[in-house]
Each structure stands twice: as C-alpha cells, then as structure tokens.
Design a protein around this motif. Sequence first.
Motif, PDB file in Angstrom:
ATOM      1  N   LYS A 158       0.799  -1.226   0.000  1.00  0.00           N
ATOM      2  CA  LYS A 158       0.000   0.000   0.000  1.00  0.00           C
ATOM      3  C   LYS A 158       0.831   1.276   0.000  1.00  0.00           C
ATOM      4  N   GLN A 159       2.114   1.173   0.357  1.00  0.00           N
ATOM      5  CA  GLN A 159       2.954   2.361   0.351  1.00  0.00           C
ATOM      6  C   GLN A 159       3.779   2.496  -0.929  1.00  0.00           C
ATOM      7  N   LEU A 160       3.469   1.672  -1.921  1.00  0.00           N
ATOM      8  CA  LEU A 160       4.224   1.695  -3.181  1.00  0.00           C
ATOM      9  C   LEU A 160       3.384   2.308  -4.302  1.00  0.00           C
ATOM     10  N   GLN A 161       2.959   3.541  -4.092  1.00  0.00           N
ATOM     11  CA  GLN A 161       2.083   4.187  -5.070  1.00  0.00           C
ATOM     12  C   GLN A 161       2.749   4.376  -6.432  1.00  0.00           C
ATOM     13  N   ALA A 162       4.076   4.403  -6.469  1.00  0.00           N
ATOM     14  CA  ALA A 162       4.781   4.610  -7.736  1.00  0.00           C
ATOM     15  C   ALA A 162       5.017   3.313  -8.501  1.00  0.00           C
ATOM     16  N   LEU A 163       4.764   2.165  -7.872  1.00  0.00           N
ATOM     17  CA  LEU A 163       5.105   0.877  -8.482  1.00  0.00           C
ATOM     18  C   LEU A 163       4.394   0.676  -9.813  1.00  0.00           C
ATOM     19  N   HIS A 179      -7.722  -7.137  -0.338  1.00  0.00           N
ATOM     20  CA  HIS A 179      -6.860  -5.990  -0.046  1.00  0.00           C
ATOM     21  C   HIS A 179      -5.371  -6.266  -0.264  1.00  0.00           C
ATOM     22  N   LEU A 180      -5.035  -7.361  -0.929  1.00  0.00           N
ATOM     23  CA  LEU A 180      -3.625  -7.670  -1.124  1.00  0.00           C
ATOM     24  C   LEU A 180      -2.925  -6.586  -1.943  1.00  0.00           C
ATOM     25  N   PHE A 181      -3.603  -6.080  -2.975  1.00  0.00           N
ATOM     26  CA  PHE A 181      -2.975  -5.119  -3.879  1.00  0.00           C
ATOM     27  C   PHE A 181      -3.435  -3.681  -3.648  1.00  0.00           C
ATOM     28  N   THR A 182      -3.976  -3.414  -2.471  1.00  0.00           N
ATOM     29  CA  THR A 182      -4.393  -2.055  -2.122  1.00  0.00           C
ATOM     30  C   THR A 182      -3.213  -1.090  -2.244  1.00  0.00           C
ATOM     31  N   GLY A 183      -3.470   0.063  -2.841  1.00  0.00           N
ATOM     32  CA  GLY A 183      -2.457   1.112  -2.935  1.00  0.00           C
ATOM     33  C   GLY A 183      -1.700   1.139  -4.241  1.00  0.00           C
ATOM     34  N   LEU A 184      -1.795   0.078  -5.054  1.00  0.00           N
ATOM     35  CA  LEU A 184      -1.035   0.017  -6.304  1.00  0.00           C
ATOM     36  C   LEU A 184      -1.788   0.741  -7.422  1.00  0.00           C
ATOM     37  N   VAL A 185      -1.974   2.023  -7.226  1.00  0.00           N
ATOM     38  CA  VAL A 185      -2.827   2.818  -8.119  1.00  0.00           C
ATOM     39  C   VAL A 185      -2.179   3.072  -9.468  1.00  0.00           C
ATOM     40  N   ASN A 186      -0.863   2.876  -9.575  1.00  0.00           N
ATOM     41  CA  ASN A 186      -0.173   3.108 -10.842  1.00  0.00           C
ATOM     42  C   ASN A 186       0.408   1.835 -11.451  1.00  0.00           C
ATOM     43  N   LEU A 187       0.015   0.679 -10.898  1.00  0.00           N
ATOM     44  CA  LEU A 187       0.550  -0.582 -11.404  1.00  0.00           C
ATOM     45  C   LEU A 187       0.077  -0.839 -12.832  1.00  0.00           C
ATOM     46  N   ARG A 188       1.044  -1.188 -13.695  1.00  0.00           N
ATOM     47  CA  ARG A 188       0.717  -1.488 -15.099  1.00  0.00           C
ATOM     48  C   ARG A 188       0.809  -2.985 -15.404  1.00  0.00           C
ATOM     49  N   TYR A 189       1.715  -3.682 -14.701  1.00  0.00           N
ATOM     50  CA  TYR A 189       2.046  -5.077 -15.060  1.00  0.00           C
ATOM     51  C   TYR A 189       2.003  -5.926 -13.800  1.00  0.00           C
ATOM     52  N   LEU A 190       1.134  -6.945 -13.789  1.00  0.00           N
ATOM     53  CA  LEU A 190       1.021  -7.851 -12.651  1.00  0.00           C
ATOM     54  C   LEU A 190       1.167  -9.282 -13.140  1.00  0.00           C
ATOM     55  N   CYS A 191       2.225  -9.961 -12.707  1.00  0.00           N
ATOM     56  CA  CYS A 191       2.504 -11.340 -13.111  1.00  0.00           C
ATOM     57  C   CYS A 191       2.450 -12.224 -11.880  1.00  0.00           C
ATOM     58  N   LEU A 192       1.520 -13.184 -11.861  1.00  0.00           N
ATOM     59  CA  LEU A 192       1.325 -14.085 -10.721  1.00  0.00           C
ATOM     60  C   LEU A 192       1.428 -15.536 -11.182  1.00  0.00           C
ATOM     61  N   ILE A 193       2.387 -15.815 -12.028  1.00  0.00           N
ATOM     62  CA  ILE A 193       2.535 -17.130 -12.651  1.00  0.00           C
ATOM     63  C   ILE A 193       2.997 -18.183 -11.643  1.00  0.00           C
TER      64      ILE A 193
END
Length: 333
Positions: A158-163, A179-193
């Motif tokens: 949640k504290q990684l707003q720039a990620l 709520h696992l990904f709360t705060g990732l407002v700028n996330l473009r790429y999520l890989c959960l392979i």
Amino acid sequence: MFTVQVFSIKMTTKKHLLLLLMSVLPVVTPKRDVYCETEVHYTYYPTSDIICRNINIQRNEAIDLKDHSQRTIVDKIQLISVTADVQSSTLQNFPAAQQLLIFDSTIKSFSLQSNITTLNVSNSIFPKITSDSLKGKDLLSVTFMSNYDLEFEKGAFKQLQALRELIIVNQTIPRIQRHLFTGLVNLRYLCLIASNIQEIDEDAFLDLSRLDRLYLDANPIKTFSTNLCALTHLDRLSLSNTNLKKLNFDVLGPVKSLSSVGLPRQLLKTINVTDLVTKIPDLRVVGIDFMELQCPDVISFMDELKKKEVRVMPIKIEDIWYHHRDIDKPSMC
C-alpha cells in the motif's frame, strides 16, 4: 626504595580507576562497514555492480568497498548467499544505486526506504512482506521468485504508489484476497505465474485501475468470476495452463480495451469462437501453450480464429517449468 613504592602505588591506583570507569560507562559499538567486491561495466560511462557474497550483514552495518579509488557510479547492489538484516542504512554508502538483487540468501529482517527503483528477491529465505518492510517511494519494479514459504500481508504494497511492475512467480498464494494489492494505483504489469493460486476474491483487482497486463498462468484456478470492471486499461489477460473448465465471457465483457487472452487447452472445447469475438470485440490475439499447438482440437480452434482474423500466440509455459520443477508439467495431446 621508598620512591619506588610510591610510584608503584600511584600506578596501581590509576589502573584500578581505569577499570572502575570501564565497568561503569556503557560500551558503545561503533558502526562497522562490511566490505564487498565490485564489478565495473563500461558502456557510455563506467558503472559498477557491488557484489556481496558469503558474508554476514548485521543491523547498523553498511556495505562498502575496501578500495575507495575504485568508486564509480553504482547501478546495482547484489547480495548473494548472505545472511543479513537489510535496512536503508545497509545501502547508505551508495545512495545512487538503482537496483537491489537478493539471491540464495537468508534475510532475517528487511525494511527498505531508499532510492532503489528495482527490487528482485529470489531463492531466498525472506521475512513476511508487510507495508512496513516495503516503503520505497521510488520503487518501480518488484520481483519475488521461488522464495521459501514467503508470505504476503494484506496491504503489503500500500505504500508503493509509484510501483509500475509486480512479479510474483513460483510462490505459494492459495488465495488472492481483496486488499492484497491495495495502494497500487499506478501498477501497469502484474505477473502471478505458477504461485499455486486456487481462489481469487471477486474484488481482488479493484484498486488496479491502471493495470495493462495480468498474467495468471500455471495456477490451479478452477473458476474465474473476478470483477474486472475497474480494469479499464487492461489489454492482456492470460489464464493458460490453469484448471479452468468453463469461462463466462460476460466477466470479460466490461473490459473494452482487452485485445489479448491466454486460454488453457481444455477450455477450447467449450468455446464458440463467434461468441468469443463478439464478447471481446477488440480481440486480436489468443495465447495457447506452445507444447499443445499440434493437438487436433487446438488446430481446429486455431483455424476458426484465423477466419475471424485473430492470430494465435504460443505461450512457453514449459520454460517456467524447466526452471521451477515443482510446477506441474504442461499437458500434452
């Protein structure tokens, strides 16, 4: 003789006084530097990798180089086969470093708040990921791969707003909670392979409004009914090599920007290609596991896609399997 005796008494008195002071005053342990190697690279200008290998790094110890004359612009810090408490002070001698790589190490505690933009942790023993451990305001990319029993707390990011990029591969996350990904407002790429994901909460991705690519391949997912309405920028969604037997394309309908989907082979028998193209009007690419492209039912499905001007993209999930043998081997025809 008398003079000698007086001198001896004075010396003894001073010695006792010194011992008394040492017993009363607190012992202060000065901060120590832990020395590492450097590897210089030459491109447009010389840069260095700081490589710390097979050492112990304790609290309040900072890594450094023995030969300060070798100092160049440090781009990457590598901790390889170390046992360490990693804090911001650990990296303080190299404030311009952009990347931190941790491999095959035992990290006893971790709290990052520095100028690092890229964090990569793999094949290591690592403490539970919490919002207190990841505070890097400049972090743009974080990778966790094949770490032992790694856990993620709700709101860990949640504290990684720039990620911009989060990669979690070959971990164990049976359930993706709300709520696992709360705060990732700028996330473009999520890989959960290949992270043993079996269940995904309906609202697990609601905070990821800027997400462009979502990869869930090689997980034992049996159903996918996640609310994707907030993912208005999603371009690629991949579910290849999962246990999906049926997929309701109404779930994907709200994602108007979707142009590429990855699908497991067993799902192809239940899909009407016309319905698929209708539900996803901008569909241009369908990903299928590379090892199954010669299967008769896959060939038939590919022929139907070609008629709709949709191309097939081979997904090489077997490459992941070869590197991480605890993943189930991809199926064949």
